[in-house]
Design a protein around this motif. Structure first.
Motif, mmCIF file in Angstrom:
data_model
loop_
_atom_site.group_PDB
_atom_site.id
_atom_site.type_symbol
_atom_site.label_atom_id
_atom_site.label_comp_id
_atom_site.label_asym_id
_atom_site.label_seq_id
_atom_site.Cartn_x
_atom_site.Cartn_y
_atom_site.Cartn_z
ATOM 1 N N VAL A 131 0.822 -1.219 0.000
ATOM 2 C CA VAL A 131 0.000 0.000 0.000
ATOM 3 C C VAL A 131 0.853 1.265 0.000
ATOM 4 N N GLY A 132 2.175 1.109 -0.062
ATOM 5 C CA GLY A 132 3.051 2.266 -0.185
ATOM 6 C C GLY A 132 3.301 3.029 1.093
ATOM 7 N N LYS A 133 3.138 2.398 2.238
ATOM 8 C CA LYS A 133 3.380 3.062 3.519
ATOM 9 C C LYS A 133 4.860 2.917 3.890
ATOM 10 N N GLY A 134 5.696 3.700 3.221
ATOM 11 C CA GLY A 134 7.134 3.537 3.385
ATOM 12 C C GLY A 134 7.634 3.814 4.781
ATOM 13 N N ALA A 135 7.119 4.850 5.434
ATOM 14 C CA ALA A 135 7.592 5.193 6.778
ATOM 15 C C ALA A 135 7.215 4.108 7.782
ATOM 16 N N ALA A 136 5.957 3.660 7.730
ATOM 17 C CA ALA A 136 5.525 2.597 8.645
ATOM 18 C C ALA A 136 6.302 1.314 8.367
ATOM 19 N N PHE A 137 6.512 1.001 7.088
ATOM 20 C CA PHE A 137 7.284 -0.180 6.721
ATOM 21 C C PHE A 137 8.680 -0.109 7.339
ATOM 22 N N PHE A 138 9.307 1.047 7.246
ATOM 23 C CA PHE A 138 10.668 1.203 7.758
ATOM 24 C C PHE A 138 10.731 0.878 9.248
ATOM 25 N N TRP A 139 9.797 1.395 10.033
ATOM 26 C CA TRP A 139 9.864 1.186 11.477
ATOM 27 C C TRP A 139 9.494 -0.233 11.871
ATOM 28 N N VAL A 140 8.604 -0.862 11.115
ATOM 29 C CA VAL A 140 8.327 -2.281 11.372
ATOM 30 C C VAL A 140 9.564 -3.119 11.036
ATOM 31 N N LEU A 141 10.268 -2.744 9.973
ATOM 32 C CA LEU A 141 11.503 -3.447 9.616
ATOM 33 C C LEU A 141 12.557 -3.273 10.703
ATOM 34 N N VAL A 142 12.652 -2.082 11.257
ATOM 35 C CA VAL A 142 13.582 -1.862 12.376
ATOM 36 C C VAL A 142 13.254 -2.813 13.524
ATOM 37 N N GLY A 143 11.966 -2.944 13.852
ATOM 38 C CA GLY A 143 11.569 -3.863 14.912
ATOM 39 C C GLY A 143 11.880 -5.304 14.581
ATOM 40 N N SER A 144 11.654 -5.686 13.327
ATOM 41 C CA SER A 144 11.936 -7.058 12.913
ATOM 42 C C SER A 144 13.417 -7.372 13.026
ATOM 43 N N LEU A 145 14.259 -6.482 12.524
ATOM 44 C CA LEU A 145 15.697 -6.713 12.592
ATOM 45 C C LEU A 145 16.195 -6.665 14.034
ATOM 46 N N GLY A 146 15.536 -5.856 14.861
ATOM 47 C CA GLY A 146 15.913 -5.798 16.273
ATOM 48 C C GLY A 146 15.660 -7.116 16.986
ATOM 49 N N THR A 147 14.530 -7.764 16.673
ATOM 50 C CA THR A 147 14.268 -9.063 17.299
ATOM 51 C C THR A 147 15.253 -10.118 16.817
#
Length: 204
Positions: free
Chosen positions: A25-41
């Protein structure tokens, strides 16, 4: 099963469709922060497993499945969010992804299960790759993916070599050298333990 490290790996698995949906859906900012959380785990689950003495075969397999699914969907997410930048690096990205998938397929061909070596090289690569994809999805230059490719291929080659050397499936094999010692000395490891050689493994 319900240890904190395993729950973190499960959470990373559940975040995969979230990443796909946000990219679609093109939510780049939200995608970025979810990716940060994923990589953090990803960084946290292994550390906690070692710290809390909760290294298990199940945990190693969950972590490997979470890694595999996350890294396989990121190119598609990049295509939806930054198609021009991704296309410019497509040959390099294809080479790195091909090497990664090849190492997984060789392991599946020999052992009929997903490899979970968590080598020292792969752990170092996870930090480099995490930094590179965060730079890319933050709008940075695409060449960070190109710079990552040789390290991905080297890590994949080591994992293929470990698969060919090991006589049976084994989780948490730090290096090819450890795999060779396992084969030469017939060392049996408990599930989830690191493949460290015994101090006096050589015959007299």
């Amino acid at each position: 099963m319900w240890t904190l490290p395993n729950l973190l790996s499960l959470m990373r698995l559940f975040l995969v469709p979230v990443l796909l949906g946000l990219a679609w859906v093109g939510k780049g900012a939200a995608f970025f922060w979810v990716l940060v959380g994923s990589l953090g785990t990803d960084a946290l689950d292994g550390y906690l497993a070692r710290r809390m003495n909760q290294l298990t075969e199940l945990g190693a397999r969950l972590d490997s499945w979470a890694d595999l699914t996350t890294w396989l969907v990121l190119p598609l997410c990049g295509w939806w969010l930054r198609p021009a930048a991704l296309m410019a690096e497509l040959p390099w990205l294809a080479a790195g992804l091909g090497g990664y998938v090849a190492s997984v397929l060789v392991g599946w061909w020999k052992f009929r299960r997903l490899i979970a070596y968590h080598t020292w090289g792969a752990k170092a690569l996870s930090w480099l790759a995490g930094a590179a994809v965060l730079v890319f999805f933050a709008g940075g230059p695409g060449w960070v993916l190109r710079a990552l490719t040789p390290f991905v291929l080297l890590s994949a080659l080591e994992e293929v070599a470990i698969t060919l050397v090991l006589p049976r499936w084994q989780a948490n094999v730090p290096t090819l050298w450890h795999a060779w010692l396992l084969r030469r000395n017939g060392v049996e490891l408990t599930a989830g333990s690191s493949a460290a050689p015994a101090p006096h493994a050589d015959p007299p």
